[in-house]
Design a protein around this motif. Sequence first.
Motif: not given
Length: 273
Positions: A74-83, A141-142
Motif C-alpha cells: 500500500i505504501v509503495m503504491i501511494m508513494s509511486v503514484a504521488t511522487t 508517504v507524506l
Amino acid sequence: MKNTISKIVSYFFLSLGALVMIFPFIWMILCSFKTSAEVIQFPPKIFPSHISFSNYAKAFSMAPFGKYFFNSIIVMIMSVATTTMTSILGAFAFSRLNLPFKEILFSILLSLMMIPFEMLIITNYSTIVKIGLYNTLPALVLPFISSIFYVYVLKNFFDTVSDSLYYSARIDGASNWKYLWRIMVPIAKPSVFTVILMNALSSWNSFMWPLYITSDSRSRTLPYGLQVFTTEAGSFPELLMAASTVIVLPMIILFLFTRKYILSGVSTGGLKG
C-alpha cells in the motif's frame, strides 16, 4: 590476437565483479535454509546439509509479516503514484513554462539534495504528530510525495524534446495540460518508468522513517519487521536470512525484468556516467 586477449581480460574482470556483487544475495538465500549451527559454523559451510523451509515458517510465526507485506504494498503504491505525478508536473514546469527566476529556483532546489534526510527527521516527525497522522500509512508517504531528483531526471529528458513540437501543439489549440499528457509523457516513457521503479525500490526498502513514525503492526512495513530477529538475548541469523529473502526477492525479480528500462531511462535522462 590483441583484441581477443583484451576481450578475455575484460570478460574476466566483469565476471569477477558480477560475482562479488551477487554473492551476498546467494549467501543470504543459502543461509535461509541452514540451521543455527550451520550459519555460525567456522570455517563457513557454503551449502546447507538439507533443504528445509522451516526457517521461513518460524520467521512468519514470530512477526505478522502478512500484515507488514500488505502495508509495504500500500505504501509503495501511494508513494509511486504521488511522487510520479508531482515529478512529471514539476519537470514540465521547469522545462517548458516561462516561470520567473525558474533557473535560480531550480538550482536552489537541487542544492537541497545535499541535506541528508536524517537532518529532517525531527521536523517531519513533529509535523506528522501535530496533524494527527502518527502511526498511520499516510504518514509513511507524506514526506516523500515529491523528489527534486526525479524532477531533475524528467526535466533533462523534456529538455531534449524540440521546442517546435511544443509550439506546433499550441498552435493547433492544445493546452499545456493536453500537450503534457498526450505528447510529452508518452515520449518520456523510459524516464517515467525509471522514476516509478526507483521510487518503488526506495519505498519498499525504507526503514528509518517507519521506525520513528510507527508504533505497532497496524502501520509497520517489512524492513521494520527484520529487527524482530535481533534482541538483547541474542539473534536468530537463520531466521533473519529467511525474512530478508522474502523482503528482497520481489525487488530482485522486479529489477531483473525491468533493468533495460532503468538503464534506458537513466541514460536518456541525462545521468549517463
